[in-house]
Structures are given as structure tokens and as C-alpha cells.
Design an enzyme around this catalytic site. Structure first.
Site, PDB file in Angstrom:
ATOM      1  N   LYS A   1      12.015   4.173  56.404  1.00 46.81           N
ATOM      2  CA  LYS A   1      10.939   3.330  55.866  1.00 46.81           C
ATOM      3  C   LYS A   1      10.614   3.714  54.423  1.00 46.81           C
ATOM      4  O   LYS A   1      10.551   2.863  53.541  1.00 46.81           O
ATOM      5  CB  LYS A   1       9.670   3.454  56.724  1.00 46.81           C
ATOM      6  CG  LYS A   1       9.786   2.934  58.138  1.00 46.81           C
ATOM      7  CD  LYS A   1       8.467   3.009  58.871  1.00 46.81           C
ATOM      8  CE  LYS A   1       7.907   4.400  58.974  1.00 46.81           C
ATOM      9  NZ  LYS A   1       8.760   5.337  59.732  1.00 46.81           N
TER      10      LYS A   1
ATOM     11  N   GLU B   1       0.301  10.639  54.174  1.00 47.35           N
ATOM     12  CA  GLU B   1       1.707  11.036  54.091  1.00 47.35           C
ATOM     13  C   GLU B   1       1.818  12.452  53.541  1.00 47.35           C
ATOM     14  O   GLU B   1       0.843  13.091  53.200  1.00 47.35           O
ATOM     15  CB  GLU B   1       2.485  10.036  53.236  1.00 47.35           C
ATOM     16  CG  GLU B   1       2.639   8.675  53.901  1.00 47.35           C
ATOM     17  CD  GLU B   1       3.410   8.735  55.205  1.00 47.35           C
ATOM     18  OE1 GLU B   1       4.595   9.093  55.199  1.00 47.35           O
ATOM     19  OE2 GLU B   1       2.824   8.443  56.260  1.00 47.35           O
ATOM     20  N   ARG B   2       3.050  12.926  53.418  1.00 45.26           N
ATOM     21  CA  ARG B   2       3.284  14.307  52.977  1.00 45.26           C
ATOM     22  C   ARG B   2       3.028  14.438  51.477  1.00 45.26           C
ATOM     23  O   ARG B   2       3.364  13.542  50.709  1.00 45.26           O
ATOM     24  CB  ARG B   2       4.728  14.714  53.288  1.00 45.26           C
ATOM     25  CG  ARG B   2       5.088  14.582  54.747  1.00 45.26           C
ATOM     26  CD  ARG B   2       6.601  14.678  54.937  1.00 45.26           C
ATOM     27  NE  ARG B   2       6.977  14.405  56.319  1.00 45.26           N
ATOM     28  CZ  ARG B   2       7.164  13.184  56.825  1.00 45.26           C
ATOM     29  NH1 ARG B   2       6.986  12.124  56.054  1.00 45.26           N
ATOM     30  NH2 ARG B   2       7.523  13.018  58.070  1.00 45.26           N
TER      31      ARG B   2
END
Length: 495
Positions: A166, A192-193
Site C-alpha cells: 500500500k 504510521e511509522r
């Protein structure tokens, strides 16, 4: 638009005190007027703790969710009512910068000057201002432009489980579209990271597109309140460029599931009873409040591309179902195709777009998309027979269908610019016309004498002939699934 010296509204004289702290949930008592819902409160040393009011409990108490960690907060501490909601910076000065949910710069550059601040809670545009014109938004990626074209001013979702590509696909779209469109791109990272934010900033700077981008992040290590509001802050920035600057905006969200997840955490902390599968009972309205602000108006368009994590690859999960209902194009990523090396791993049969109608994309494009889907669907039905009995047990017509489908599958793969360092293949940007021509020629059996591998990871279809010549134009042995059952063992032994 109001000027404000900091990311929070000017503090009012209304002061309360902390009654209780339970994780991120803070109850505050006010002697005077109660702050309104969504008002931002400040507490702690140097007003470091930000609290957003979500409920008025009675005539004197409000309950809020902290947007920052609550370490050091204790009962009896003073709480200052800022007199307004959370605000986001807007203006030309925010271009090429990276922010957190409060509008603080996190790119180690000087602090913002000469910017205005707007509330993150804004209504969607009125229906009379919305444009009803439908236009295709080209991405340069064959599998998307041919089978699931995006809509200018629409919302597209990239659906998939963990590790199917993705973020890579989203990054490739940024690379392809930011350089070719005159508008502004806003990247919103929800839960997210932190590594991904740093990598994206570095890559966009190297590609020279950072001057037309704004990035805003709330990472997965931040409290749920911050992750729940960062999407609203990104939309406030996007609406400024659309409504005030009259520019088209490309909004990229990674990952909208984390917004729903943050809402679920906030709901649980506030003591609400969960609904189906543990999600918050207000999920539908919360998601709609965000998605309805993404619209195409008479002054400009916000085109949104959203990555959507699908828990355990279960597309009946309420988060995926609710998100589907808002989209004009759904691009589904398949773990099976990823395992076969068919990248981008887009499932052509599950992916769909409301744009694929003769009135929008044209008769030729519509007919080709239907023919491709029909061919791939027939191949999917024949796979069991091929696996059990071999390819020669099929009728001649079915064998032709299989050959076309396998060549189409390989032609719809594409080398990406963002993965060049891993694949050693130079990235390809393919126009819609080239993609349609290639599919049409494959369906007409023009490449039936070329090996399937010649169509794998190329751009325009004419590259297949050159690739086949380089590799000797040798027609390979059929794969084991295509061979007669009695010959399979010999082929595998030889290998």
C-alpha cells in the site's frame, strides 16, 4: 481568517482545575462558564498538556481527551480555557514544511512566520458549491488507469492487509503526480511509522517536488487524540489551497484505518459501549465528517488517495465496509498476486471504479476494461481444471483465453521509480493511451508468439518485442500448471 501568534487560540480568563486523570481522559471542573465541545484546554507545566473537550458532564464538569501525554498531571492543577478549538496553520508559508497535529514544524527548520491559523473543525462545502463534472485523474500506472481510473476531486482507496504494497503504491503515485500537476500535494500520516515520514521527506526533497508539498504526521507512538485529529488538520490546510488559492490539491492519507482505530480508542477511553467487532458506535458519523470535506467545488478540487489497512485481509470488517461507501474508486491489493511477483499487486477483479462508464471514459476504454475483466475471470475459473488435468485438456478456445489472460497479467505489472534501488529496473510512467493500446493488441493475440516473460515489468507494449530479442526470443517451457499431469513430474525433476 484570523491571525494568531501560536498554534493555540488566545487564552481566555476562564480557569478550571483537574478533577481526575485516567490515562488520556481528563475531567475538569469550572466555576464559571463551561467550555464548548471541541474547545482546547491547556494544563501542566508551561501549558504543555493539550486537552480537547468531548463531553459536558454537568453544570460544572467537562470531560476531555488529551492530545499529548499526561505525565505530571495531578488533581487540583489549574486548567486554562483557550477559548477556541484546535487550530492548524494555513498560507503559502506552509509549503515544503513538515508539521505535527498542533502545527509545530518538525523538520528542524525555522519556526513559521506570517501564517494564519484556522479551526480544524470545519463544515463540508455546501451542495450548491460542489462541481458535478466527472474527469479522469491519470496516475501513469497501467493497472489503475485502465481498470480502476481515479476521479479528479474524488476519493480513491488502496485496500490491503499488512505487507502487500500500500505505502509503496502511494509513494509511487506521489512521485508520478506531484511532478505532473500544477497543484499542491498534502501528505497526512495517521498512526504510521516515524521511519516512513523521514524516508518520504528525503525522497521528495531528492525528487525536487518538496516546494509543492506539505506533510503532517501523528505517529503510532502518539496518543489516540492526536491521531484522531491530524486528518482534520490536514483537510483544513487542503481547504485553504482549494478555496483561497483556487488550486487543485492532491491529499494522500496513510492510513485511514488508523483514524478509525484512534476513534475507537478515544471512544473506549470515554466509556462508550462498543458496537460490532469492538468498533465505536459513532464510527459512521466520524468517518463521514472527515470524508465529506473532500470535495470538488467551483474553485478547485481536493483529490484524495487513501491507504486502507484491512485487518486480517477481511474485507467484511466494519472499518473496510464503511470506508468503501465513501469512495469513487477502490483499488484492492492481493496477497496472492504479491506472492507471485505480480507488482503492483492489484486484484483486477475486486478493484472497481465508478468512472468506468462509456459516458466518462469513452466507448473504447469501457469495452476494453470489460474484455480484460472477462478474460481474467474466465482464467480464474479454469485454474482448477488446469491444476488437475493440465492445459491440453482444455478446448482450443479456452487455451487462447488462458494465454491472453497470462499475458495481460504480466503486461499490467510495472517497474516503479520508488523501487529502482531494490529491483535494478528503471521506473516507467505509462500514458493511458499506451496502456489501452497494449491491452487491445494482447487481446487480439498479436503477441501470442512471444514468451510471457517478455511482457513482464515493461512500460509500453512495444518494449516486449525488444526484450524478447535481447533474451533470444526463445519460447519457454509451459509452467507446471499448464503441463499434462504425466509430464509434470519430469519437468520438476529436470528443474
Amino acid at each position: 481568517m484570523t491571525e494568531c501568534p501560536a498554534a493555540t487560540p488566545a487564552a481566555s480568563a476562564n480557569v478550571g482545575e483537574v478533577v481526575s486523570v485516567r490515562g488520556s481522559v481528563v475531567d475538569v471542573r469550572f466555576g464559571g462558564a463551561l467550555p464548548a465541545i471541541y474547545t482546547l484546554l491547556r494544563a501542566g507545566d508551561g501549558d504543555a498538556v493539550a486537552i480537547e473537550v468531548l463531553a459536558q458532564l454537568d453544570a460544572q464538569h467537562v470531560r476531555g481527551i488529551a492530545l499529548t501525554p499526561t505525565q505530571g498531571l495531578a488533581r487540583g492543577m489549574p486548567v486554562h480555557d483557550t477559548g477556541g478549538p484546535l487550530q492548524a496553520p494555513v498560507g503559502k508559508a506552509i509549503l515544503s514544511r513538515m508539521f505535527d497535529v498542533f502545527g509545530n514544524a518538525i523538520d528542524r527548520e525555522p519556526a513559521l512566520a506570517d501564517v494564519a491559523w484556522r479551526s480544524v473543525h470545519r463544515p463540508p462545502p455546501a451542495l450548491v458549491r460542489r462541481s458535478t463534472k466527472s474527469e479522469v485523474f491519470e496516475t501513469g500506472i497501467k493497472a489503475i488507469d485502465v481498470l480502476s481510473p481515479l476521479e479528479r476531486g474524488g476519493k480513491a482507496g488502496l485496500f490491503g492487509g499488512a505487507g502487500v504494497g500500500k505505502t509503496v503504491l502511494l509513494t509511487e503515485m506521489i512521485h508520478n503526480m506531484v511532478g505532473h500537476q500544477a497543484g499542491v500535494s498534502i501528505f497526512c500520516g495517521i498512526g504510521e511509522r516515524s521511519r516512513e515520514g523521514e524516508e518520504l521527506h528525503r525522497e521528495m526533497k531528492a525528487a525536487g517536488v518538496l516546494p509543492h508539498m506539505v506533510m503532517i504526521f501523528a505517529q503510532m507512538n502518539e496518543p489516540p487524540g492526536a491521531r484522531f485529529r491530524v486528518g482534520h488538520a490536514a483537510l483544513t490546510m487542503a481547504e485553504y489551497f482549494r478555496d483561497d488559492e483556487h488550486r487543485d490539491v492532491l491529499l494522500l492519507v496513510d492510513n485511514i484505518f488508523r483514524f478509525i482505530q484512534a476513534g475507537s480508542e478515544v471512544s473506549g477511553l470515554m466509556g462508550q459501549m462498543p458496537s460490532r467487532l469492538g468498533y465505536q458506535p459513532t464510527m459512521g458519523t466520524e468517518l463521514a465528517a472527515l470524508q465529506e470535506r473532500i470535495a470538488n467545488t467551483d474553485s478547485g478540487a481536493i483529490t484524495a488517495i487513501q491507504a486502507v489497512y484491512v485487518p486480517a485481509d477481511d474485507f467484511t470488517d466494519p472499518a473496510a465496509v464503511h470506508t468503501f461507501s465513501h469512495l469513487s474508486a477502490s483499488i484492492v491489493l492481493s496477497r496472492k498476486r504479491a506472492s507471485e511477483g505480480l507488482f503492483p499487486a492489484i486484484d483486477p477483479l475486486q478493484s472497481s471504479s465508478k468512472m468506468v462508464t462509456p459516458g466518462i471514459v469513452g466507448e473504447r476504454h469501457y469495452a476494453l476494461a470489460q474484455a480484460i475483466r472477462r478474460t481474467l475471470a474466465q482464467y480464474a475459473e479454469l485454474k482448477d481444471i488446469i491444476a488437475m488435468l493440465g492445459l491440453e485438456q482444455l478446448s482450443p478456445d479456452d487455451r487462447k483465453v488462458v494465454a491472453r489472460a497470462r499475458r495481460l497479467e504480466r503486461f499490467l505489472t510495472q517497474p516503479f521509480f520508488t523501487t529502482e534501488q531494490f529491483t535494478s529496473l528503471s521506473g516507467q510512467l505509462v500514458s493511458l493511451q499506451d496502456a489501452l493500446d497494449g491491452c487491445e493488441r494482447i487481446l487480439a493475440d498479436e503477441f501470442k508468439d512471444l514468451p510471457e516473460s517478455a511482457l513482464y515489468m515493461i512500460g509500453a507494449v512495444d518494449e516486449a518485442t525488444a526484450k524478447a530479442k535481447v533474451h533470444g526470443a526463445r519460447k519457454p517451457q509451459p509452467a507446471p500448471e499448464q503441463q499434462p499431469a504425466k509430464e509434470k513430474a519430469h519437468a520438476l525433476d529436470d528443474a
